[in-house]
Design a protein around this motif. Structure first.
Motif: not given
Length: 442
Positions: A217-219, A261-263, A265, A307-308
């Protein structure tokens, strides 16, 4: 010949990760401009950081070396060896004698100090324009646990990189990958995660089952991957520090090729449907699943736009592997690859302007990039097998894996600039493949 080194009356954009300014900023005229021309690396000097506390000299030296290695590894900067230094930095707060650094043709100077108190490490640094004799931005301080001392060096390097290029950095990040060992016909594969430079690697699975395509994940908190531990391939999720592990979606069909996804979620993945496979998206909280494609072809390797809102994927619906883009809610897909050969493993740049891919043509594998409409295709590498690109957090660098033939051959992870320059192997303890790069850790 284009020389991208020029001196502008522009202050480099501070990186988002910068913390705790402790001195006033001056206007900074020094900046490196990254272009498609021939890159002449900017010469910089980084004398050993000063120990801020007793017995911190070794720590300060190690952190300095991380900063130097990060910057020199980009191919944009060239360290002036310490043996060539005329000046010495023995006190972080004493004024810099710029004539000493001009004499060795240093354009940028990094000064710093590091100390440790109990389990806490603190690092201070300043970046100087030697010829203008002024600081580039504010001096900054980073703090963290002693176990994370390398991160302090990566944070300093990110800040320096950002100020000198105007782009975000990428050093304080993690990479998930497959660590492989053993003979080629019985290779043991484990999901692993490491710092971007190969340090601090840990394995997260025990190697008892075949695992593929880890996607972080991005995080950098979770990793999705495909496992055969239940017989058929299934997508699992595991915490990036180890621990909790679970099946992503408890369905009957085979699931594979996941990506966040980028966020964070949602997760997009492929699932077998009849004679082919379709693309599905699952909400991470509710686990509500939506089917995005419904064809008799093989649709796989999906990935989100930054931007998903869109998804790029590969499909053989036109007869051969090609790349397609559709809305992240499904609907009609448009083909974007039209060159010779086959295209696979697409991944969208975090900048949103490019899509990287694997291309197979003429018996060779390539890593390439194209615009999101398929125009301006450029191949960056060529080899026996080059596969599986992943983007750095700032969209400047790609990692991928390269397989060497023969009984003793195996995969290794490489990085390359999006201009096709600065091809470098990422050091790992053994064979390594399928890299997936996180965002900045913050």
């Amino acid at each position: 010949m284009v020389n991208p080194l020029r001196r502008n009356l522009i202050l480099g954009v501070p990186a988002a990760l910068l913390l705790r300014p402790f001195a006033a900023a001056a206007q900074a005229p020094l900046r490196i401009e990254i272009t498609e021309g021939v890159i002449e690396p900017m010469p910089f000097a980084a004398p050993a950081f000063v120990p801020d506390t007793p017995d911190a000299a070794d720590l300060a030296n190690r952190i300095t070396q991380v900063v130097v290695d990060d910057l020199a590894g980009t191919g944009l900067f060239r360290e002036i060896p310490r043996a060539a230094h005329i000046g010495r930095i023995l006190n972080f707060d004493v004024p810099v004698q710029f004539a000493d650094w001009r004499a060795i043709n240093a354009q940028a100077l990094i000064t710093g100090a590091a100390g440790q108190s109990g389990d806490r490490v603190a690092v201070r640094f300043r970046l100087w324009d030697v010829f203008a004799q002024q600081p580039l931005g504010e001096g900054l301080q980073f703090e963290g646990s002693a176990a994370n001392w390398r991160r302090m060096g990566h944070k300093v390097a990110d800040a320096v990189y950002s100020r000198l290029t105007g782009e975000g950095g990428y050093f304080d990040s993690r990479v998930a990958y497959i660590a492989a060992s053993g003979p080629k016909d019985a290779r043991r594969k484990q999901v692993a995660v490491m710092d971007f430079d190969g340090a601090n690697s840990i394995t997260l699975t025990d190697g008892s089952a075949l695992v593929l395509t880890p996607r972080i994940s991005n995080s950098a908190r979770e990793i999705l991957y495909t496992s055969y531990e239940q017989g058929a391939p299934r997508v699992f999720m595991i915490e990036a520090g180890g621990g909790r592990r679970q099946v992503l979606d408890d369905v009957q069909g085979m699931t594979f090729a996941p990506r966040f996804s980028p966020d964070g979620s949602r997760a997009v993945f492929s699932m077998s449907t009849g004679t082919g496979s379709d693309i599905f998206v699952s909400e991470m909280g509710s686990r509500r699943r939506t089917q995005l494609t419904q064809t008799s072809s093989i649709d796989t390797a999906p990935g989100f736009s930054p931007d998903g809102g869109q998804i790029v994927f590969e499909s053989d619906r036109a007869g051969t592997q090609q790349l397609y883009v559709m809305s992240s809610g499904g609907g009609e897909a448009r083909r974007i690859s039209f060159g010779e050969g086959r295209y696979a493993t697409p991944v969208w740049s975090p900048r949103g302007d490019l899509i990287a891919f694997t291309k197979i043509v003429g018996g060779r594998f390539h890593i390439g990039v194209m615009r999101t409409d398929g125009s301006n295709e450029r191949l960056l590498t060529a080899s026996y097998i080059d596969e599986g690109p992943t983007w750095s957090p700032n969209g400047r660098v790609l990692m991928f894996f390269r397989e060497t033939p023969g009984e003793t051959g195996g995969p290794q992870i490489y990085s390359v600039d999006i201009t096709g320059r600065n091809l470098r192997r990422v050091p790992t303890a053994g064979f390594a493949s399928d890299p997936s790069w996180s965002g900045l850790l913050g």
